[in-house]
Design a protein around this motif. Structure first.
Motif, PDB file in Angstrom:
ATOM      1  N   GLN A 124       0.810  -1.215   0.000  1.00  0.00           N
ATOM      2  CA  GLN A 124       0.000   0.000   0.000  1.00  0.00           C
ATOM      3  C   GLN A 124       0.847   1.270   0.000  1.00  0.00           C
ATOM      4  OE1 GLN A 124      -3.272  -0.142  -0.447  1.00  0.00           O
ATOM      5  NE2 GLN A 124      -2.912  -2.342  -0.607  1.00  0.00           N
ATOM      6  N   LEU A 125       2.083   1.149   0.419  1.00  0.00           N
ATOM      7  CA  LEU A 125       2.951   2.335   0.444  1.00  0.00           C
ATOM      8  C   LEU A 125       3.202   2.867  -0.957  1.00  0.00           C
ATOM      9  CD1 LEU A 125       5.642   1.185   3.054  1.00  0.00           C
ATOM     10  CD2 LEU A 125       3.785   2.809   3.435  1.00  0.00           C
ATOM     11  N   GLY A 126       3.269   1.949  -1.908  1.00  0.00           N
ATOM     12  CA  GLY A 126       3.468   2.374  -3.302  1.00  0.00           C
ATOM     13  C   GLY A 126       4.855   2.893  -3.600  1.00  0.00           C
ATOM     14  N   VAL A 127       5.814   2.555  -2.759  1.00  0.00           N
ATOM     15  CA  VAL A 127       7.210   2.972  -3.009  1.00  0.00           C
ATOM     16  C   VAL A 127       8.111   1.747  -2.886  1.00  0.00           C
ATOM     17  CG1 VAL A 127       6.858   5.318  -2.140  1.00  0.00           C
ATOM     18  CG2 VAL A 127       7.640   3.518  -0.574  1.00  0.00           C
ATOM     19  N   PRO A 128       9.315   1.807  -3.460  1.00  0.00           N
ATOM     20  CA  PRO A 128      10.234   0.669  -3.311  1.00  0.00           C
ATOM     21  C   PRO A 128      10.559   0.391  -1.845  1.00  0.00           C
ATOM     22  CG  PRO A 128      10.976   2.112  -5.068  1.00  0.00           C
ATOM     23  CD  PRO A 128       9.856   2.818  -4.379  1.00  0.00           C
ATOM     24  N   VAL A 129      10.832  -0.875  -1.566  1.00  0.00           N
ATOM     25  CA  VAL A 129      11.211  -1.318  -0.224  1.00  0.00           C
ATOM     26  C   VAL A 129      12.562  -2.011  -0.340  1.00  0.00           C
ATOM     27  CG1 VAL A 129      10.646  -2.912   1.644  1.00  0.00           C
ATOM     28  CG2 VAL A 129       8.839  -1.545   0.576  1.00  0.00           C
ATOM     29  N   ILE A 130      13.518  -1.532   0.452  1.00  0.00           N
ATOM     30  CA  ILE A 130      14.890  -2.054   0.354  1.00  0.00           C
ATOM     31  C   ILE A 130      15.303  -2.605   1.714  1.00  0.00           C
ATOM     32  CG2 ILE A 130      17.309  -1.452  -0.139  1.00  0.00           C
ATOM     33  CD1 ILE A 130      14.672   0.928  -1.332  1.00  0.00           C
ATOM     34  N   LEU A 131      15.547  -3.907   1.784  1.00  0.00           N
ATOM     35  CA  LEU A 131      16.007  -4.528   3.027  1.00  0.00           C
ATOM     36  C   LEU A 131      17.496  -4.276   3.196  1.00  0.00           C
ATOM     37  CD1 LEU A 131      13.904  -6.051   4.695  1.00  0.00           C
ATOM     38  CD2 LEU A 131      13.312  -6.146   2.282  1.00  0.00           C
ATOM     39  N   ARG A 132      17.913  -4.031   4.431  1.00  0.00           N
ATOM     40  CA  ARG A 132      19.316  -3.690   4.668  1.00  0.00           C
ATOM     41  C   ARG A 132      19.765  -4.223   6.025  1.00  0.00           C
ATOM     42  NH1 ARG A 132      22.629   1.225   2.913  1.00  0.00           N
ATOM     43  NH2 ARG A 132      24.052   1.680   4.612  1.00  0.00           N
ATOM     44  N   GLY A 133      20.948  -4.862   6.029  1.00  0.00           N
ATOM     45  CA  GLY A 133      21.536  -5.289   7.290  1.00  0.00           C
ATOM     46  C   GLY A 133      22.469  -4.205   7.788  1.00  0.00           C
ATOM     47  N   ALA A 134      23.777  -4.460   7.757  1.00  0.00           N
ATOM     48  CA  ALA A 134      24.734  -3.459   8.218  1.00  0.00           C
ATOM     49  C   ALA A 134      25.185  -2.535   7.084  1.00  0.00           C
ATOM     50  CB  ALA A 134      25.943  -4.146   8.836  1.00  0.00           C
ATOM     51  N   GLY A 135      24.786  -2.835   5.880  1.00  0.00           N
ATOM     52  CA  GLY A 135      25.174  -1.971   4.750  1.00  0.00           C
ATOM     53  C   GLY A 135      26.626  -2.103   4.355  1.00  0.00           C
ATOM     54  N   THR A 136      27.236  -3.275   4.617  1.00  0.00           N
ATOM     55  CA  THR A 136      28.656  -3.469   4.297  1.00  0.00           C
ATOM     56  C   THR A 136      28.873  -4.079   2.917  1.00  0.00           C
ATOM     57  OG1 THR A 136      28.593  -5.591   5.411  1.00  0.00           O
ATOM     58  CG2 THR A 136      29.367  -3.710   6.703  1.00  0.00           C
ATOM     59  N   SER A 137      27.813  -4.272   2.181  1.00  0.00           N
ATOM     60  CA  SER A 137      27.968  -4.935   0.882  1.00  0.00           C
ATOM     61  C   SER A 137      28.797  -4.067  -0.058  1.00  0.00           C
ATOM     62  CB  SER A 137      26.603  -5.213   0.252  1.00  0.00           C
ATOM     63  OG  SER A 137      26.040  -4.022  -0.228  1.00  0.00           O
ATOM     64  N   LEU A 138      29.376  -4.717  -1.053  1.00  0.00           N
ATOM     65  CA  LEU A 138      30.296  -4.036  -1.974  1.00  0.00           C
ATOM     66  C   LEU A 138      29.734  -4.019  -3.393  1.00  0.00           C
ATOM     67  CD1 LEU A 138      33.505  -5.644  -0.513  1.00  0.00           C
ATOM     68  CD2 LEU A 138      33.101  -3.187  -0.640  1.00  0.00           C
ATOM     69  N   SER A 139      28.408  -4.120  -3.505  1.00  0.00           N
ATOM     70  CA  SER A 139      27.822  -4.227  -4.841  1.00  0.00           C
ATOM     71  C   SER A 139      26.781  -3.162  -5.125  1.00  0.00           C
ATOM     72  CB  SER A 139      27.157  -5.605  -4.983  1.00  0.00           C
ATOM     73  OG  SER A 139      26.110  -5.716  -4.041  1.00  0.00           O
ATOM     74  N   GLY A 140      26.583  -2.234  -4.205  1.00  0.00           N
ATOM     75  CA  GLY A 140      25.477  -1.290  -4.402  1.00  0.00           C
ATOM     76  C   GLY A 140      24.160  -2.009  -4.277  1.00  0.00           C
ATOM     77  N   GLY A 141      24.057  -2.899  -3.308  1.00  0.00           N
ATOM     78  CA  GLY A 141      22.850  -3.717  -3.148  1.00  0.00           C
ATOM     79  C   GLY A 141      21.763  -3.059  -2.319  1.00  0.00           C
ATOM     80  N   PRO A 142      22.013  -2.809  -1.021  1.00  0.00           N
ATOM     81  CA  PRO A 142      20.917  -2.329  -0.162  1.00  0.00           C
ATOM     82  C   PRO A 142      20.796  -0.812  -0.158  1.00  0.00           C
ATOM     83  CG  PRO A 142      22.842  -2.826   1.169  1.00  0.00           C
ATOM     84  CD  PRO A 142      23.230  -3.087  -0.258  1.00  0.00           C
ATOM     85  N   VAL A 143      20.640  -0.243  -1.323  1.00  0.00           N
ATOM     86  CA  VAL A 143      20.501   1.213  -1.426  1.00  0.00           C
ATOM     87  C   VAL A 143      19.242   1.543  -2.236  1.00  0.00           C
ATOM     88  CG1 VAL A 143      22.965   1.697  -1.228  1.00  0.00           C
ATOM     89  CG2 VAL A 143      21.991   1.276  -3.487  1.00  0.00           C
ATOM     90  N   ALA A 144      18.720   2.757  -1.979  1.00  0.00           N
ATOM     91  CA  ALA A 144      17.434   3.136  -2.571  1.00  0.00           C
ATOM     92  C   ALA A 144      17.653   3.727  -3.962  1.00  0.00           C
ATOM     93  CB  ALA A 144      16.731   4.132  -1.656  1.00  0.00           C
ATOM     94  N   ALA A 145      18.034   2.897  -4.893  1.00  0.00           N
ATOM     95  CA  ALA A 145      18.367   3.368  -6.240  1.00  0.00           C
ATOM     96  C   ALA A 145      17.171   3.980  -6.948  1.00  0.00           C
ATOM     97  CB  ALA A 145      18.935   2.211  -7.069  1.00  0.00           C
ATOM     98  N   GLN A 146      15.967   3.597  -6.536  1.00  0.00           N
ATOM     99  CA  GLN A 146      14.753   4.188  -7.120  1.00  0.00           C
ATOM    100  C   GLN A 146      13.945   4.883  -6.014  1.00  0.00           C
ATOM    101  OE1 GLN A 146      12.393   1.356  -9.466  1.00  0.00           O
ATOM    102  NE2 GLN A 146      10.829   2.924  -9.795  1.00  0.00           N
ATOM    103  N   GLY A 147      14.637   5.356  -4.992  1.00  0.00           N
ATOM    104  CA  GLY A 147      13.957   5.952  -3.842  1.00  0.00           C
ATOM    105  C   GLY A 147      13.262   4.889  -3.022  1.00  0.00           C
ATOM    106  N   GLY A 148      12.414   5.324  -2.082  1.00  0.00           N
ATOM    107  CA  GLY A 148      11.644   4.379  -1.289  1.00  0.00           C
ATOM    108  C   GLY A 148      12.116   4.267   0.148  1.00  0.00           C
TER     109      GLY A 148
END
Lengths: 466, 314
Positions: free
Chosen positions: A62-86
């Motif tokens: 219902q939020l209608g925005v992207p949802v990005i799960l994130r642990g400690a944010g130590t990944s090296l691939s640009g994974g857990p970031v809000a590339a499309q907002g949200g």
């Protein structure tokens, strides 16, 4: 669409958790450890526990925005970031180690448990969980499972997917599904769905907990460090080691540029200038490893090293590891930005592909340092650059593309343990043909058809359409 | 970053042996004997063998683990890539030829034991291991307490990493523990010393055979996955209705050999009925090569249909 502002909707979904929406708070979630690509999320939520995460996921559509799960944010691939907002969902509230079952060689942990905290909890029981990415002190198991993390000791022990027995995941329809469990099978399902979940980079659902396989701790470890004058001789040593009956747990390599970086820093350990450094460990019962260490040292010398240092004493072993461990930290000090690639190649192509890295980087005037898991053929060329200098990022991207094309030509793959994120997603068409690409897209089609979960990751054009 | 044009054709595996990387690509119809013929000259081996005459396809259809999974993990950790024939007849490449990958969704592990709903394997890429040239088979015999003590001591120390197999075998003639070791011949006395120590501590009778064949139990009729601490007692219960049960102790796997007879499917089904509830609660499972896969639930059907639509579109 819910007419309430986003922050009001989030407060309804998370009555006990935290909601961050000030610019200063959001800035801390704009990037992962890749650093140079940053995207400010619209909000960050920190569910208080698993129940609240489930509640959030039930209302997420219902939020209608992207949802990005994130642990400690130590990944090296640009994974857990809000590339499309949200909304970024930080899972740090789910950090219980729920059970350690030594007789059954398994444990049950929540997704926000830090890897080294699990190690510390397991150690008194004489067991361990082998994957060991270098971000262990802070990285979470949720992030490890999402990116199928590896580490220095993968050569013998394997990566995260070898150790996940079961996954509990909240899907976008709000359902909580358990795939596998302590026994590591399919459970009541016809198919083994956990296989898709591991390494899915937050694109299929939100993890809450895992069942992980454990191994008995090896009683003794020998660490050996050898230096070599050239690429061909260290390659010969690596090829001999991977075929050796001692079956090392880790086979790591630091190239002369990495050696120079360490030796000109305060972390210097006295490595010969211009040398290639090989670091390895053999572990097991004392009677066995003590019998093996001599032949392994002989093998290193026979391959061309006249500088072999070895120890079974913890303090000395830490010294031998120092250059390898320091190299990662020094990269950040030497350059405002760096890209680390994660390609895996057949080891027969090791020298050839490394030479390509040197040639391309030198021609472009970009510093390249190689510190990597040589036993697995898992390269980590680090390209140092300054994103504020016009054209530097483009040069690095061009080198990366040429490298990836060569990696695929020799039979390798884009990522061994970091995941694809948005850093390597552009290269996916190099790997997958038309039919295998359709298979890849079928997986999010089943679990996340609108791509609301972590859009613009894994595949460049996986975009959330509101 | 610029967009890279999609490939027009599948990047299929071709048959190869890479002795440096320790990988081999060959048809799914190859047998363990075929593999050995290609690898032995390079001092390499593929350790997950149940029946030397059965094809790789038959192995993965019958079982997820083999005795050497104690040391090397299940088939899905030792099969790196597959050329897969889709239901429409086209071939797709699944997985890689390198030992690590996190590139895309893991179709390899999903498909490997999924039956024929999504197609079938045509070629496999195998991860090979160094062939040290020497095998030891040890057998512990004794009462139930002694044998359980042996298994506990074998698994709960750093030695566990170096046993190729630790199997608890139950059959008409009684139970025993079988340990398989693959090592250079000069290390054999070190391993034997440890085996003797365990025998002395548990009052079990130990016999050791040098230069033995690795264990070859044949393809199981039923494969059960539970937790390691439940495998021995489950094997004991299942053995009452079977000819032989082999518990792969660290893996928590029980291979059931029903013995000669008719209606293998019916026997397998009735054998497992009392245990299904507990297995599922633990996240375990079972399957028999004589039986079709369990029908999916409604939820699972929806996911499967989405996957199938894509696969059939190929």
């Amino acid at each position: 669409m819910n007419p309430l502002p986003l922050s009001s909707q989030l407060k309804q979904l998370l009555p006990r958790g935290r909601i961050l929406d000030s610019p200063a708070q959001l800035a801390g979630y704009a990037a992962d450890a890749l650093g140079y690509k940053s995207y400010l999320p619209d909000a960050v939520v920190i569910p208080a526990d698993a129940d609240e995460l489930v509640g959030f996921m039930k209302g997420a559509r219902q939020l209608g925005v992207p949802v990005i799960l994130r642990g400690a944010g130590t990944s090296l691939s640009g994974g857990p970031v809000a590339a499309q907002g949200g909304v970024v969902v930080h899972t740090s509230g789910l950090k219980r180690i729920r059970e350690i079952n030594v007789e059954g060689f398994w444990c049950e942990v929540e997704c926000g448990v830090a890897l080294n905290d699990l190690d510390a909890a397991l150690k008194p029981h004489g067991v361990f969980y082998p994957p060991d990415p270098s971000s262990g002190p802070v990285c979470t198991l949720g992030g490890n499972v999402a990116s199928n993390a590896g580490g220095a000791h993968c050569f013998r022990y394997g990566v995260t997917s070898n150790y996940v027995l079961g996954v509990e995941v909240v899907l976008l329809d709000g359902s909580v599904q358990r795939f596998g469990g302590p026994a590591g099978g399919r459970g009541p399902w016809r198919e083994d769905w956990k296989r898709f979940m591991i390494g899915s980079e937050g694109t299929l659902g939100a993890f809450t907990r895992f069942w992980l396989r454990l191994l008995p701790l090896p009683e003794k470890v020998w660490t050996l460090r050898a230096t070599y004058p050239d690429l061909r001789s260290i390659e010969a040593a690596i090829h001999a080691l991977v075929a050796h009956s001692s079956y090392p747990a880790a086979i790591e390599m630091l190239d002369p540029r990495g050696v120079a970086m360490v030796e000109t820093s305060q972390m210097a350990v006295g490595l010969p200038k211009g040398s290639f450094m090989l670091l390895l460990e053999i572990d097991g019962p004392p009677a066995l490893v003590d019998a093996r260490v001599g032949p392994v040292a002989d093998l290193l010398r026979h391959a061309g090293s006249n500088d072999v240092v070895l120890s079974d004493q913890d303090a000395m072993r830490q010294k031998l590891w120092k250059a390898r461990k320091a190299a990662g930290g020094l990269l950040g000090q030497l350059s405002p930005d760096y890209v680390v690639q994660d390609a895996v190649i057949p080891k027969s192509a090791l020298a050839d592909v490394l030479q390509l890295v040197y040639d391309e980087a030198d021609a472009a005037g970009i510093r390249a340092v190689n510190v990597f898991h040589a036993g697995d053929g898992n390269l980590h060329p680090n390209f140092l650059f300054d994103s504020r200098v016009p054209g530097e990022l483009e040069k690095v991207e061009l080198i990366s593309e040429r490298l990836m094309r060569r990696v695929i030509e020799v039979g390798g793959t884009l990522s061994g343990e970091h995941g694809i994120g948005n850093d390597k997603s552009a290269y996916m068409p190099l790997v997958f043909g038309p039919d295998s690409m359709r298979l890849q897209w079928a997986v999010p089609a089943a679990f996340n058809p609108t791509h609301q979960l972590n859009p613009l990751k894994v595949f460049q054009n996986r975009r959330f359409a509101t | 970053m610029k967009t890279i044009a999609p490939m027009q054709a599948e990047r299929l595996f071709t048959h190869f042996l890479d002795p440096v990387d320790g990988t081999l690509c060959l048809p799914a119809s190859a047998t363990a004997t075929d593999i050995h013929a290609q690898t032995a000259g390079h001092r390499l081996r593929f350790p997950l063998v149940l029946d030397p005459g059965a094809t790789l396809r038959e192995h993965t259809a019958a079982a997820t683990h083999a005795p050497a999974s104690c040391r090397f993990g299940p088939y899905c950790d030792n099969i790196l890539g597959i050329n897969w024939r889709l239901p429409g007849g086209r071939l797709a490449r699944i997985g890689e030829r390198v030992v690590k990958t996190t590139t895309g969704y893991d179709w390899l592990r999903f498909l490997l034991h999924s039956g024929r709903r999504f197609g079938e394997p045509v070629d496999y890429v195998l991860r090979l291991r160094p062939d040290c040239g020497f095998n030891i088979e040890a057998r512990f015999e004794g009462d139930s307490q002694a044998l359980r003590g042996c298994v506990s001591r074998l698994l709960h120390s750093g030695w566990m990493h170096w046993w190729d197999a630790v199997d608890f075998i139950t059959q008409d003639a009684g139970s025993f523990v079988r340990v398989s070791i693959h090592c250079p011949s000069e290390e054999a006395p070190i391993f034997e010393q440890q085996l003797n120590r365990i025998a002395a501590e548990t009052a079990a009778k130990l016999s050791v055979r040098h230069d033995a064949q690795p264990p070859l139990d044949g393809l199981p009729d039923v494969t059960v996955k539970t937790t390691p601490d439940r495998a021995i007692s489950l094997a004991g219960q299942l053995a009452r209705e079977a000819e032989r049960c082999v518990a792969l102790c660290y893996n928590g796997v029980v291979h059931v050999h029903l013995g000669e007879g008719e209606d293998m499917a019916g026997r397998a089904h009735s054998l497992m009925q009392p245990h299904i509830g507990e297995l599922h609660a633990l996240g375990g499972d079972w399957h028999s090569r004589w039986l079709p896969a369990t029908p999916p639930s409604l939820t699972e059907s929806q996911w499967l249909e989405t996957l199938e639509r894509t696969i059939h579109a190929s």
